[in-house]
Design a protein around this motif. Structure first.
Motif, PDB file in Angstrom:
ATOM      1  N   CYS A 189       0.827  -1.203   0.000  1.00 18.64           N
ATOM      2  CA  CYS A 189       0.000   0.000   0.000  1.00 18.64           C
ATOM      3  C   CYS A 189       0.863   1.255   0.000  1.00 18.64           C
ATOM      4  CB  CYS A 189      -0.898  -0.003   1.238  1.00 18.64           C
ATOM      5  SG  CYS A 189      -2.029   1.386   1.277  1.00 18.64           S
ATOM      6  N   MET A 190       0.551   2.169  -0.906  1.00 22.01           N
ATOM      7  CA  MET A 190       1.261   3.453  -0.993  1.00 22.01           C
ATOM      8  C   MET A 190       0.291   4.569  -0.600  1.00 22.01           C
ATOM      9  SD  MET A 190       4.197   2.767  -2.613  1.00 22.01           S
ATOM     10  CE  MET A 190       4.586   4.419  -3.170  1.00 22.01           C
ATOM     11  N   ASP A 191       0.821   5.598   0.055  1.00 20.33           N
ATOM     12  CA  ASP A 191      -0.023   6.759   0.361  1.00 20.33           C
ATOM     13  C   ASP A 191      -0.327   7.563  -0.895  1.00 20.33           C
ATOM     14  OD1 ASP A 191      -0.051   6.112   3.003  1.00 20.33           O
ATOM     15  OD2 ASP A 191       1.712   7.323   3.493  1.00 20.33           O
ATOM     16  N   TYR A 192       0.665   7.595  -1.772  1.00 23.02           N
ATOM     17  CA  TYR A 192       0.439   8.311  -3.036  1.00 23.02           C
ATOM     18  C   TYR A 192       1.186   7.539  -4.114  1.00 23.02           C
ATOM     19  CZ  TYR A 192       5.230   9.856  -2.501  1.00 23.02           C
ATOM     20  OH  TYR A 192       6.598   9.855  -2.367  1.00 23.02           O
ATOM     21  N   ASP A 221      -7.671   3.437   2.216  1.00 24.82           N
ATOM     22  CA  ASP A 221      -6.374   3.324   2.932  1.00 24.82           C
ATOM     23  C   ASP A 221      -5.212   3.845   2.109  1.00 24.82           C
ATOM     24  OD1 ASP A 221      -7.952   1.743   4.520  1.00 24.82           O
ATOM     25  OD2 ASP A 221      -7.147  -0.140   3.707  1.00 24.82           O
ATOM     26  N   GLY A 222      -5.330   3.784   0.789  1.00 26.82           N
ATOM     27  CA  GLY A 222      -4.193   4.142  -0.047  1.00 26.82           C
ATOM     28  C   GLY A 222      -4.283   3.406  -1.371  1.00 26.82           C
TER      29      GLY A 222
END
Length: 250
Positions: A172-175, A193-194
């Motif tokens: 999972c990446m935030d952006y 969540d991302g």
């Protein structure tokens, strides 16, 4: 049992003239980023792992990945026996190592990134590529296939294996700058969540677009993020790394 690599997790897709092996946590860490590249006990782990495989660590090229600002993440370097640790204790900075010499081992430490072996059994040419997020985004896989073609390989002869690595359900990446890129359409999922990335799927699609038969691309089903036998950066193993070793037998 001597050594701790997990038999069921080893690749079975290559002909017997190619040795490929992946270590597990019980083999010890193959790189400690915190203490430095070649501390004695880590070197000992690498030697012991190579011994288990019946090869000598002194015949291996140690593959170093750099995340410096200036990196393009698509550097491929050809190596010969002149580059093995007999002559080079520092290791070689590259995103992919390529060799046409039997008896020259390639060793890459990873913890979530995809250590990817590409082999042409006809020409006997071997590459070990580090497909992390940066090198995946710059499409190192496409460039790797092109590299083989330039050297005389037929794309249809290539066999590819991707090591235990983090899969989409845990990555999972935030952006992510490429959510609108059509290439990534099927390989990134946006949630509250991302953004969840399917690195294996994206790299497989690049190889197929380049002409590699889908049936000759093998992806380890192991997710390092939730399999306790493997180091995972995302799960907090900042110092630990497994290794993938590849060597053409003489």
């Amino acid at each position: 049992m001597a050594g701790a690599m997990i038999a069921a997790d080893q690749p079975t897709c290559f002909p017997s003239d190619l040795l490929v092996a992946v270590s597990s946590k019980d083999d010890g860490t193959m790189l400690d980023r915190i203490r430095g590249r070649h501390v004695a006990d880590v070197l000992e782990n690498r030697r012991r792992f190579c011994d288990q495989l019946g090869i000598n660590y002194d015949d291996v090229v140690y593959h170093v990945i750099s995340y410096d600002q200036a990196q393009t993440f698509d550097t491929t370097i050809e190596v010969t026996e002149a580059d093995t640790v007999k002559y080079n204790n520092e290791g070689i900075f590259a995103d992919a190592l390529y060799t046409e010499m039997a008896g020259v081992g390639l060793l890459l430490p990873v913890a979530d990134c995809i250590a990817t072996v590409i082999y042409d059994p006809k020409r006997r040419a071997l590459m070990l590529a580090h497909l992390g997020r940066h090198s995946t985004v710059v499409q190192l896989m496409s460039q790797a296939v092109q590299y083989f073609v330039r050297r005389g390989s037929q794309v249809k002869d290539l066999k590819i294996w991707m090591s235990p690595s983090i899969t989409q359900k845990n990555y999972c990446m935030d952006y992510f700058d490429h959510t609108n890129d059509t290439n990534w359409h099927n390989f990134c999922r946006q949630t509250a969540d991302g953004i969840y990335l399917d690195m294996q799927g994206f790299n497989r699609s690049l190889a197929i677009q380049a002409g590699v038969p889908g049936d000759d691309i093998f992806i380890s089903p192991i997710d390092t993020a939730d399999n306790p036998n493997y180091f995972s950066h995302s799960s907090g193993d900042t110092a630990g790394r497994i290794a993938v070793v590849a060597m053409m037998r003489g």
